[in-house]
Write a protein that holds these residues in place. Structure first.
Motif, mmCIF file in Angstrom:
data_model
loop_
_atom_site.group_PDB
_atom_site.id
_atom_site.type_symbol
_atom_site.label_atom_id
_atom_site.label_comp_id
_atom_site.label_asym_id
_atom_site.label_seq_id
_atom_site.Cartn_x
_atom_site.Cartn_y
_atom_site.Cartn_z
ATOM 1 N N GLU A 86 0.832 -1.198 0.000
ATOM 2 C CA GLU A 86 0.000 0.000 0.000
ATOM 3 C C GLU A 86 0.872 1.255 0.000
ATOM 4 O O GLU A 86 1.883 1.330 0.693
ATOM 5 N N GLU A 87 0.417 2.251 -0.779
ATOM 6 C CA GLU A 87 1.160 3.502 -0.838
ATOM 7 C C GLU A 87 1.168 4.223 0.512
ATOM 8 O O GLU A 87 2.141 4.895 0.854
ATOM 9 N N LYS A 88 0.099 4.094 1.290
ATOM 10 C CA LYS A 88 0.047 4.774 2.580
ATOM 11 C C LYS A 88 1.009 4.153 3.596
ATOM 12 O O LYS A 88 1.341 4.797 4.601
ATOM 13 N N SER A 89 1.471 2.923 3.323
ATOM 14 C CA SER A 89 2.456 2.283 4.203
ATOM 15 C C SER A 89 3.876 2.433 3.676
ATOM 16 O O SER A 89 4.830 2.022 4.350
ATOM 17 N N GLN A 90 4.005 3.025 2.498
ATOM 18 C CA GLN A 90 5.322 3.138 1.859
ATOM 19 C C GLN A 90 6.286 3.955 2.721
ATOM 20 O O GLN A 90 7.478 3.650 2.806
ATOM 21 N N GLN A 91 5.800 5.022 3.387
ATOM 22 C CA GLN A 91 6.663 5.917 4.133
ATOM 23 C C GLN A 91 7.300 5.255 5.370
ATOM 24 O O GLN A 91 8.286 5.760 5.893
ATOM 25 N N TYR A 92 6.732 4.120 5.821
ATOM 26 C CA TYR A 92 7.259 3.456 7.012
ATOM 27 C C TYR A 92 8.289 2.377 6.689
ATOM 28 O O TYR A 92 8.994 1.906 7.572
ATOM 29 N N ILE A 93 8.357 1.968 5.421
ATOM 30 C CA ILE A 93 9.280 0.899 5.035
ATOM 31 C C ILE A 93 10.506 1.536 4.388
ATOM 32 O O ILE A 93 10.386 2.278 3.412
ATOM 33 N N ARG A 94 11.687 1.259 4.971
ATOM 34 C CA ARG A 94 12.920 1.864 4.475
ATOM 35 C C ARG A 94 13.650 0.921 3.519
ATOM 36 O O ARG A 94 13.390 -0.295 3.485
ATOM 37 N N LYS A 95 14.548 1.502 2.746
ATOM 38 C CA LYS A 95 15.267 0.720 1.745
ATOM 39 C C LYS A 95 16.161 -0.352 2.379
ATOM 40 O O LYS A 95 16.498 -1.346 1.733
ATOM 41 N N ASP A 96 16.597 -0.151 3.649
ATOM 42 C CA ASP A 96 17.454 -1.154 4.296
ATOM 43 C C ASP A 96 16.655 -2.173 5.103
ATOM 44 O O ASP A 96 17.235 -2.937 5.878
ATOM 45 N N ALA A 97 15.321 -2.183 4.952
ATOM 46 C CA ALA A 97 14.507 -3.201 5.629
ATOM 47 C C ALA A 97 14.756 -4.573 4.991
ATOM 48 O O ALA A 97 15.232 -4.676 3.851
ATOM 49 N N GLY A 117 14.963 -1.704 9.382
ATOM 50 C CA GLY A 117 14.948 -0.420 8.704
ATOM 51 C C GLY A 117 15.247 0.712 9.672
ATOM 52 O O GLY A 117 14.760 0.710 10.808
ATOM 53 N N THR A 118 16.052 1.688 9.227
ATOM 54 C CA THR A 118 16.415 2.836 10.053
ATOM 55 C C THR A 118 15.757 4.086 9.509
ATOM 56 O O THR A 118 15.621 4.264 8.291
ATOM 57 N N PRO A 119 15.329 5.002 10.404
ATOM 58 C CA PRO A 119 14.609 6.207 9.941
ATOM 59 C C PRO A 119 15.438 7.107 9.045
ATOM 60 O O PRO A 119 14.880 7.871 8.257
ATOM 61 N N LYS A 120 16.773 7.068 9.160
ATOM 62 C CA LYS A 120 17.613 7.955 8.355
ATOM 63 C C LYS A 120 17.628 7.564 6.877
ATOM 64 O O LYS A 120 17.956 8.378 6.022
ATOM 65 N N VAL A 121 17.287 6.319 6.572
ATOM 66 C CA VAL A 121 17.305 5.833 5.197
ATOM 67 C C VAL A 121 15.989 6.211 4.514
ATOM 68 O O VAL A 121 14.922 6.258 5.147
ATOM 69 N N GLU A 122 16.039 6.431 3.220
ATOM 70 C CA GLU A 122 14.849 6.828 2.461
ATOM 71 C C GLU A 122 13.835 5.691 2.371
ATOM 72 O O GLU A 122 14.197 4.510 2.425
ATOM 73 N N PRO A 123 12.546 6.007 2.213
ATOM 74 C CA PRO A 123 11.521 4.963 2.049
ATOM 75 C C PRO A 123 11.702 4.209 0.733
ATOM 76 O O PRO A 123 12.357 4.678 -0.193
ATOM 77 N N VAL A 124 11.099 3.024 0.677
ATOM 78 C CA VAL A 124 11.190 2.208 -0.540
ATOM 79 C C VAL A 124 10.404 2.883 -1.663
ATOM 80 O O VAL A 124 9.480 3.669 -1.442
ATOM 81 N N ASP A 126 8.796 2.200 -5.878
ATOM 82 C CA ASP A 126 8.268 1.163 -6.761
ATOM 83 C C ASP A 126 9.396 0.485 -7.538
ATOM 84 O O ASP A 126 10.239 1.156 -8.145
ATOM 85 N N GLY A 127 9.466 -0.852 -7.442
ATOM 86 C CA GLY A 127 10.467 -1.625 -8.148
ATOM 87 C C GLY A 127 11.694 -1.954 -7.322
ATOM 88 O O GLY A 127 12.602 -2.640 -7.839
ATOM 89 N N ASP A 128 11.769 -1.497 -6.065
ATOM 90 C CA ASP A 128 12.926 -1.816 -5.221
ATOM 91 C C ASP A 128 12.959 -3.298 -4.867
ATOM 92 O O ASP A 128 11.904 -3.971 -4.804
ATOM 93 N N ILE A 129 14.174 -3.797 -4.630
ATOM 94 C CA ILE A 129 14.363 -5.192 -4.207
ATOM 95 C C ILE A 129 14.913 -5.173 -2.779
ATOM 96 O O ILE A 129 15.988 -4.614 -2.521
ATOM 97 N N LEU A 130 14.140 -5.755 -1.847
ATOM 98 C CA LEU A 130 14.551 -5.788 -0.443
ATOM 99 C C LEU A 130 15.524 -6.933 -0.188
ATOM 100 O O LEU A 130 15.488 -7.968 -0.861
ATOM 101 N N LYS A 131 16.388 -6.720 0.792
ATOM 102 C CA LYS A 131 17.248 -7.812 1.248
ATOM 103 C C LYS A 131 16.409 -8.807 2.038
ATOM 104 O O LYS A 131 15.343 -8.473 2.563
ATOM 105 N N THR A 132 16.885 -10.037 2.099
ATOM 106 C CA THR A 132 16.124 -11.095 2.777
ATOM 107 C C THR A 132 16.903 -11.629 3.980
ATOM 108 O O THR A 132 18.127 -11.482 4.073
ATOM 109 N N GLN A 133 16.158 -12.243 4.843
ATOM 110 C CA GLN A 133 16.730 -12.866 6.044
ATOM 111 C C GLN A 133 16.152 -14.271 6.157
ATOM 112 O O GLN A 133 14.928 -14.453 6.131
#
Length: 334
Positions: A86-97, A117-124, A126-133
């Motif tokens: 969801e776009e409204k949740s995009q701002q809470y998910i960071r690129k390092d999540a 995810g850390t607050p200093k990093v930009e939000p994700v 469209d098209g980003d690939i997250l790291k996995t655990q």
């Protein structure tokens, strides 16, 4: 005709109800699958998805934020998961999540869980690939539980054997529990410890009383401990005593020096090699000294008589008169 119209109305009503139910179902299912909300596409590449399939939910911090759009192979053995967020949740998910595979409950459906995810990093975007655990699979969890069950079984077995040995009187604990003599000794030890505890309590009470007496105002001990004037007086007295002791030591040393000097003087007087020793010890020398003094005395008398006679001599009479006149002039000047 009337019967046909009535039947047509009833059929129309049922068709309308069916359409309403169909639309409502579509809306409900679309709402659950987030089909009618604006979303972005985010991917993640896993080594093993554990049965994840399209339509499963995506969670972040315990909140559903999207669904799995599709699952497909990536490379030779990995699996790529495409998710609608969801776009409204995009701002809470960071690129390092990071994304991991979890389950909805112990045996529920598989879900994608986004964590970190850390607050200093930009939000994700469209098209980003997250790291996995990597996450523990159900098989690994079962293996861990099986190993824990075996360990628990072994501990239970060992405890059972230990209790059996104690019941049979083996070991120190078993001997204490089964041997009446040891039990009696243990009771006596406890009694002695109680007696020692009472004695310690009495000693503690005595110490408390003694401390209370020391804290009593006006008592010598309290004055010595608390009154700085008394302490300074005692310190001054101690310093004076120390000075007096030092002076006494100095006087003693001086007396010893004087005694040693007197002893040396006495030794010199008693020595026959010194003049005073000869005068004090040699009788013949003493007689000669006495005769010499007598002769000097007689010589002095005769010298006075000669001088008196010289004054009456007409040759020296003028000289002596001149001397008398000079003495008179000096007396008059004074």
């Amino acid at each position: 005709m009337k019967g046909d119209n009535k039947r047509g109305i009833i059929v129309g009503i049922f068709v309308a109800l069916g359409l309403l139910i169909l639309v409502a179902g579509i809306l409900i299912l679309g709402g659950q699958q987030k089909r009618f909300t604006s979303s972005i596409r985010v991917n993640a590449i896993f080594d093993d998805v554990g049965g994840l399939k399209a339509g499963n939910n995506v969670w972040f911090s315990g909140v559903k934020i999207g669904t799995v759009r599709r699952v497909f192979f990536y490379g030779t053995s990995q699996v790529e998961v495409e998710m609608n967020i969801e776009e409204k949740s995009q701002q809470y998910i960071r690129k390092d999540a990071k994304a991991t595979i979890s389950s909805d409950g112990l045996i529920g459906n598989k879900i994608v869980l986004i964590i970190g995810g850390t607050p200093k990093v930009e939000p994700v975007e469209d098209g980003d690939i997250l790291k996995t655990q990597a996450a523990l699979s159900s098989d690994q969890i079962m293996e861990t539980l099986q190993e824990n069950n075996q360990n628990l079984l072994q501990v239970t077995k060992d405890f059972k054997e230990m209790v059996g040995k104690i019941k049979r009187g083996k070991g120190t604990v078993g001997a204490v529990l089964t041997d009446t003599m040891l039990a009696e000794n243990f009771r006596n030890t406890i009694k002695n410890m109680e007696a020692a505890s009472k004695s310690a309590a009495r000693v503690s009470g005595s110490l408390s009383q003694f401390a209370a007496k020391m804290n009593t105002k006006g008592a010598l001990a309290n004055e010595l401990v608390t009154d700085t004037t008394v302490f300074r007086s005692l310190r001054a007295s101690a310093q004076k005593l120390r000075q007096a002791s030092d002076n006494a030591v100095g006087v003693t040393n001086q007396a010893a020096v004087i005694t040693r000097n007197l002893e040396q003087t006495t030794n010199k007087l008693n020595s026959p090699n010194s003049p005073l020793g000869v005068l004090m010890q040699d009788e013949e020398t003493a007689k000669n000294l006495k005769n010499t003094l007598q002769n000097l005395n007689r010589g002095s008398v005769l010298l006075n008589e000669d001088l008196e006679a010289a004054q009456h001599n007409f040759l020296l009479k003028g000289y002596f008169k001149k001397k008398e006149k000079e003495k008179q002039k000096e007396v008059e000047k004074q």
